[in-house]
Write a protein that holds these residues in place. Sequence first.
Motif, short mmCIF file in Angstrom:
data_model
loop_
_atom_site.label_atom_id
_atom_site.label_comp_id
_atom_site.label_asym_id
_atom_site.label_seq_id
_atom_site.Cartn_x
_atom_site.Cartn_y
_atom_site.Cartn_z
N VAL A 263 2.33 -2.59 4.15
CA VAL A 263 3.29 -2.93 3.69
C VAL A 263 3.70 -1.92 2.60
CG1 VAL A 263 5.32 -4.21 2.54
CG2 VAL A 263 4.01 -5.25 4.32
N PRO A 264 4.68 -0.80 3.49
CA PRO A 264 4.52 -0.06 1.78
C PRO A 264 5.28 -0.11 0.64
CG PRO A 264 6.03 0.76 4.01
CD PRO A 264 5.52 -0.58 3.81
N GLY A 265 4.89 0.01 -0.83
CA GLY A 265 5.25 -0.30 -2.16
C GLY A 265 4.85 1.29 -2.98
N SER A 266 5.07 1.28 -3.82
CA SER A 266 5.68 2.33 -5.01
C SER A 266 5.14 2.62 -6.38
CB SER A 266 6.48 1.85 -5.35
OG SER A 266 6.92 0.93 -6.08
N ARG A 267 5.09 3.98 -6.78
CA ARG A 267 3.91 4.47 -7.74
C ARG A 267 3.91 3.69 -8.81
NH1 ARG A 267 4.16 9.04 -11.46
NH2 ARG A 267 1.29 8.86 -11.98
N LEU A 268 4.62 2.89 -9.10
CA LEU A 268 4.77 2.12 -10.21
C LEU A 268 4.00 0.53 -10.40
CD1 LEU A 268 6.58 2.03 -13.45
CD2 LEU A 268 8.25 0.30 -12.52
N ALA B 79 1.17 -1.08 0.23
CA ALA B 79 -0.46 0.34 -0.06
C ALA B 79 0.64 1.31 0.34
CB ALA B 79 -1.14 -0.17 0.67
N ARG B 80 0.40 2.53 -0.49
CA ARG B 80 1.28 3.56 -0.31
C ARG B 80 0.40 4.84 0.80
NH1 ARG B 80 2.03 7.30 -4.16
NH2 ARG B 80 0.35 6.35 -5.72
N PRO B 81 1.06 5.66 1.57
CA PRO B 81 0.41 6.42 2.11
C PRO B 81 0.11 7.76 0.89
CG PRO B 81 2.43 5.66 2.92
CD PRO B 81 2.49 5.13 1.90
N VAL B 82 -1.40 8.43 1.22
CA VAL B 82 -1.85 9.14 0.35
C VAL B 82 -1.13 10.24 0.96
CG1 VAL B 82 -4.09 10.45 0.74
CG2 VAL B 82 -4.11 7.79 1.02
#
Length: 240
Positions: free
Chosen positions: A206-211, A135-138
């Motif tokens: 778990v932090p992901g990325s924009r790609l 997931a990505r923080p807003v």
Amino acid sequence: MSPHLIAIVPAAGVGARAAGPEGLPKQYRLLGGVPMLRRSVLALLANPQIAQVRVAVAPGDPYVARALDGLSGVVWRPCGGPTRSATVLAALQDAGLPADAWVLVHDAARPGLAPDDLARLIDTCLQAGRGGLLARPVADTVKRAAPEAPAQVCDTVAREHLWLAQTPQMFRAAELQAALQACAGLGYITDEASAIEHQGQQPLLVPGSRLNDKLTWPEDFDWFESCLRGQAGTQASEIP
């Protein structure tokens, strides 16, 4: 003994919002000459801990065999249902996995999954013994719209502690199957984590990325194509 990990890719939808130029379902649109579904499956196969990738398609799908041709460790099954959750549940039932196996469910429309992000998700969940998701923080200010037309702001939502869910989402097979069965027919269960949450559990973020963002609209495909061109240019410039 290594844990048993398999991946499920639900790919039974039509994807009308971003159908291909020839009217193909969006999972078969070409990105850099390669079907998007194939790119998403290859991203999973890049991790040696994943024993198998199982792709769930609609009965009578005429495109999947060609899109996945030649890939070892991949099984495609015509068990897709009318919703994402129904498709994932059917794929789990079709797989007949051990109760303690781990399942990673990944969207066909996320071809940009990075190896480091996938490895981080797997390692985090295995070490904690708990399920989780990328997931990505807003980062942007979030506005809630009023229900009536025209679209207008109803209020501003505090973005602290808000995350944008991605995939893969990783849970134990028996746990996920039971959660999806318990939530069958509930319209707000839009991902696997929602079903797990409905059972009173709290998946790890778990932090992901924009790609790894989902390709939904036509302009999303243009953006990803530009990313591919940029990667190709970078690799070419590094050749001595």
